[in-house]
Design a protein around this motif. Sequence first.
Motif, PDB file in Angstrom:
ATOM      1  N   LYS A 243       0.842  -1.216   0.000  1.00 28.24           N
ATOM      2  CA  LYS A 243       0.000   0.000   0.000  1.00 28.24           C
ATOM      3  C   LYS A 243       0.874   1.263   0.000  1.00 28.24           C
ATOM      4  O   LYS A 243       0.525   2.287  -0.588  1.00 28.24           O
ATOM      5  CB  LYS A 243      -0.905  -0.026   1.242  1.00 28.24           C
ATOM      6  CG  LYS A 243      -1.938   1.055   1.263  1.00 28.24           C
ATOM      7  CD  LYS A 243      -2.904   0.884   2.420  1.00 28.24           C
ATOM      8  CE  LYS A 243      -3.512   2.227   2.764  1.00 28.24           C
ATOM      9  NZ  LYS A 243      -3.655   2.458   4.189  1.00 28.24           N
ATOM     10  N   ALA A 244       2.035   1.167   0.653  1.00 24.15           N
ATOM     11  CA  ALA A 244       2.935   2.329   0.721  1.00 24.15           C
ATOM     12  C   ALA A 244       3.743   2.487  -0.574  1.00 24.15           C
ATOM     13  O   ALA A 244       4.602   3.365  -0.680  1.00 24.15           O
ATOM     14  CB  ALA A 244       3.872   2.172   1.919  1.00 24.15           C
ATOM     15  N   GLY A 245       3.493   1.611  -1.543  1.00 25.98           N
ATOM     16  CA  GLY A 245       4.151   1.732  -2.854  1.00 25.98           C
ATOM     17  C   GLY A 245       5.594   1.261  -2.853  1.00 25.98           C
ATOM     18  O   GLY A 245       6.397   1.687  -3.693  1.00 25.98           O
ATOM     19  N   CYS A 246       5.936   0.357  -1.952  1.00 23.97           N
ATOM     20  CA  CYS A 246       7.350  -0.044  -1.827  1.00 23.97           C
ATOM     21  C   CYS A 246       7.713  -1.317  -2.590  1.00 23.97           C
ATOM     22  O   CYS A 246       8.894  -1.691  -2.605  1.00 23.97           O
ATOM     23  CB  CYS A 246       7.713  -0.228  -0.359  1.00 23.97           C
ATOM     24  SG  CYS A 246       7.625   1.303   0.580  1.00 23.97           S
ATOM     25  N   ARG A 247       6.747  -2.000  -3.167  1.00 26.41           N
ATOM     26  CA  ARG A 247       7.096  -3.233  -3.903  1.00 26.41           C
ATOM     27  C   ARG A 247       8.124  -2.897  -4.994  1.00 26.41           C
ATOM     28  O   ARG A 247       7.914  -1.973  -5.773  1.00 26.41           O
ATOM     29  CB  ARG A 247       5.836  -3.836  -4.537  1.00 26.41           C
ATOM     30  CG  ARG A 247       6.042  -5.214  -5.129  1.00 26.41           C
ATOM     31  CD  ARG A 247       4.768  -5.751  -5.740  1.00 26.41           C
ATOM     32  NE  ARG A 247       3.788  -6.163  -4.748  1.00 26.41           N
ATOM     33  CZ  ARG A 247       3.661  -7.402  -4.273  1.00 26.41           C
ATOM     34  NH1 ARG A 247       4.459  -8.356  -4.715  1.00 26.41           N
ATOM     35  NH2 ARG A 247       2.750  -7.689  -3.377  1.00 26.41           N
ATOM     36  N   LYS A 284       9.487   4.032   7.162  1.00 27.21           N
ATOM     37  CA  LYS A 284       9.062   5.443   7.131  1.00 27.21           C
ATOM     38  C   LYS A 284       7.841   5.615   6.214  1.00 27.21           C
ATOM     39  O   LYS A 284       6.860   6.262   6.573  1.00 27.21           O
ATOM     40  CB  LYS A 284      10.254   6.274   6.630  1.00 27.21           C
ATOM     41  CG  LYS A 284      10.089   7.748   6.757  1.00 27.21           C
ATOM     42  CD  LYS A 284      11.454   8.439   6.621  1.00 27.21           C
ATOM     43  CE  LYS A 284      11.285   9.870   6.184  1.00 27.21           C
ATOM     44  NZ  LYS A 284      11.181  10.078   4.736  1.00 27.21           N
ATOM     45  N   ARG A 285       7.907   4.963   5.051  1.00 30.91           N
ATOM     46  CA  ARG A 285       6.796   5.131   4.096  1.00 30.91           C
ATOM     47  C   ARG A 285       5.516   4.474   4.605  1.00 30.91           C
ATOM     48  O   ARG A 285       4.420   4.973   4.360  1.00 30.91           O
ATOM     49  CB  ARG A 285       7.191   4.552   2.728  1.00 30.91           C
ATOM     50  CG  ARG A 285       8.300   5.373   2.095  1.00 30.91           C
ATOM     51  CD  ARG A 285       8.351   5.153   0.605  1.00 30.91           C
ATOM     52  NE  ARG A 285       9.493   5.836   0.033  1.00 30.91           N
ATOM     53  CZ  ARG A 285       9.866   5.732  -1.227  1.00 30.91           C
ATOM     54  NH1 ARG A 285       9.190   4.957  -2.061  1.00 30.91           N
ATOM     55  NH2 ARG A 285      10.913   6.385  -1.678  1.00 30.91           N
ATOM     56  N   LYS A 287       4.701   4.145   7.745  1.00 31.81           N
ATOM     57  CA  LYS A 287       4.214   5.036   8.810  1.00 31.81           C
ATOM     58  C   LYS A 287       3.428   6.200   8.193  1.00 31.81           C
ATOM     59  O   LYS A 287       2.344   6.556   8.655  1.00 31.81           O
ATOM     60  CB  LYS A 287       5.423   5.551   9.613  1.00 31.81           C
ATOM     61  CG  LYS A 287       5.092   6.511  10.724  1.00 31.81           C
ATOM     62  CD  LYS A 287       4.458   5.813  11.902  1.00 31.81           C
ATOM     63  CE  LYS A 287       4.188   6.805  13.032  1.00 31.81           C
ATOM     64  NZ  LYS A 287       3.410   6.237  14.107  1.00 31.81           N
ATOM     65  N   GLU A 288       3.991   6.762   7.090  1.00 30.77           N
ATOM     66  CA  GLU A 288       3.313   7.893   6.432  1.00 30.77           C
ATOM     67  C   GLU A 288       1.984   7.461   5.808  1.00 30.77           C
ATOM     68  O   GLU A 288       0.999   8.173   5.879  1.00 30.77           O
ATOM     69  CB  GLU A 288       4.214   8.466   5.322  1.00 30.77           C
ATOM     70  CG  GLU A 288       5.342   9.344   5.862  1.00 30.77           C
ATOM     71  CD  GLU A 288       6.481   9.558   4.843  1.00 30.77           C
ATOM     72  OE1 GLU A 288       7.507  10.107   5.259  1.00 30.77           O
ATOM     73  OE2 GLU A 288       6.338   9.127   3.665  1.00 30.77           O
ATOM     74  N   SER A 289       1.967   6.261   5.200  1.00 32.45           N
ATOM     75  CA  SER A 289       0.759   5.896   4.451  1.00 32.45           C
ATOM     76  C   SER A 289      -0.304   5.238   5.334  1.00 32.45           C
ATOM     77  O   SER A 289      -1.484   5.383   5.079  1.00 32.45           O
ATOM     78  CB  SER A 289       1.104   5.001   3.258  1.00 32.45           C
ATOM     79  OG  SER A 289       1.329   3.692   3.675  1.00 32.45           O
ATOM     80  N   SER A 290       0.116   4.500   6.399  1.00 33.81           N
ATOM     81  CA  SER A 290      -0.887   3.790   7.207  1.00 33.81           C
ATOM     82  C   SER A 290      -0.858   4.165   8.680  1.00 33.81           C
ATOM     83  O   SER A 290      -1.703   3.700   9.445  1.00 33.81           O
ATOM     84  CB  SER A 290      -0.661   2.272   7.111  1.00 33.81           C
ATOM     85  OG  SER A 290      -0.704   1.836   5.784  1.00 33.81           O
ATOM     86  N   GLY A 291       0.148   4.919   9.097  1.00 34.33           N
ATOM     87  CA  GLY A 291       0.249   5.288  10.508  1.00 34.33           C
ATOM     88  C   GLY A 291       0.746   4.153  11.394  1.00 34.33           C
ATOM     89  O   GLY A 291       0.696   4.245  12.618  1.00 34.33           O
ATOM     90  N   VAL A 292       1.215   3.045  10.762  1.00 35.70           N
ATOM     91  CA  VAL A 292       1.637   1.877  11.558  1.00 35.70           C
ATOM     92  C   VAL A 292       3.168   1.841  11.655  1.00 35.70           C
ATOM     93  O   VAL A 292       3.867   2.067  10.667  1.00 35.70           O
ATOM     94  CB  VAL A 292       1.135   0.563  10.891  1.00 35.70           C
ATOM     95  CG1 VAL A 292       1.629  -0.657  11.660  1.00 35.70           C
ATOM     96  CG2 VAL A 292      -0.382   0.560  10.792  1.00 35.70           C
TER      97      VAL A 292
END
Length: 309
Positions: A243-247, A284-285, A287-292
């Motif tokens: 979801k954070a676009g890291c794939r 970091k990404r 955390k930014e995208s899901s708050g987790v």
Amino acid sequence: MNFPDISQDLRTRTPQLRGRLLPNQSLAELTWFRVGGPAQALFMPEDEADLAYFLGAIPADIPVTVVGLGSNLIVRDGGIPGVVVRLGRGFSDVKVDGLRITAGPAVPDVKVARAAQEAGIAGLSFMRGIPGAIGGALRMNGGAYGGETKDVLVSARAVDRAGNIHVLSNADMHYTYRHCGVPEDFIFTAATFEGRAGDRAVIAAEMDKITESREATQPIKSRTGGSTFKNPPGHKAWQLIDKAGCRGLIVGGAQVSELHCNFLINLGAATAADIENLGETVRKRVKESSGVDLDWEIKRIGVPLSRAS
Ligand SMILES: Cc1cc2nc3c(=O)[nH]c(=O)nc-3n(C[C@H](O)[C@H](O)[C@H](O)COP(=O)(O)OP(=O)(O)OC[C@H]3O[C@@H](n4cnc5c(N)ncnc54)[C@H](O)[C@@H]3O)c2cc1C
């Protein structure tokens, strides 16, 4: 980059030592990621008594780190100060007794799974797909496909930093998800597991299914460390990473696997710093995208290059 040689001094303090003690041994070859600096001294004890003798005789301020098959490890580029213990031949026995299996910490998990299958013991098939050895399984509460070490462990033996031997029950391990509550300085030297009576053919089929599923869903032939982050309560780490676009994300020579995005891969020339920085970028990404906040499952040990001396 090498550390000062402490092996001569340690040898002088341990005249009855039987195991091998070597200065400045590269650790990269001992990990799945194939990265990292040297061990200041690498100790391969002959057996539990040799390990206990060594730990009891060396100065208390020398750090001691144990490694298994390195399938869950990033060894940092500056290496590991102090002594790194690696258990080999003297810790490789497997014995079956009824529904119980006793195995040394250097026995690969897959070997315990096979011994259980051959003896008609069900409940240990999950070990088929975990590429580590029993010491790592005890420390990590290794698990897969609905089973984990906690479910089958009866007892374990360990040696502490002062050389004392401990016998631990399942409850003494204080297991939670991918975590063992036994003090960090305990080195496991044996484990007894118990399964239930099962049909050999059914267990074999279960193990084949695990193998097939792994080959289809995980980059098991790559230089990787398995699942990088623990699944946060109520979430799957890979879904948050996706979801954070890291794939497929790349940092230096390291990449988030396209096949399973909770796996990081050394593309060939990665440093430990590349892999760790990639992991931190993912955290970091997410955390930014899901708050987790993702929590590392992979153990990062040793010092960065700049801090090695
Ligand atoms: C492709 C792949 C797939 C994976 N799949 C899974 C999976 O499905 N489930 C799962 O749980 N894990 C999985 N892993 C991670 C890894 O295989 C497990 O965590 C395994 O239990 C680690 O064992 P190891 O011998 O490689 O330990 P290492 O990676 O060498 O060490 C891991 C930790 O265990 C400690 N340790 C090792 N030996 C001892 C000892 N004798 N006494 C005390 N501490 C010790 C180390 O200090 C370190 O903290 C996977 C890894 C890869 C590369």
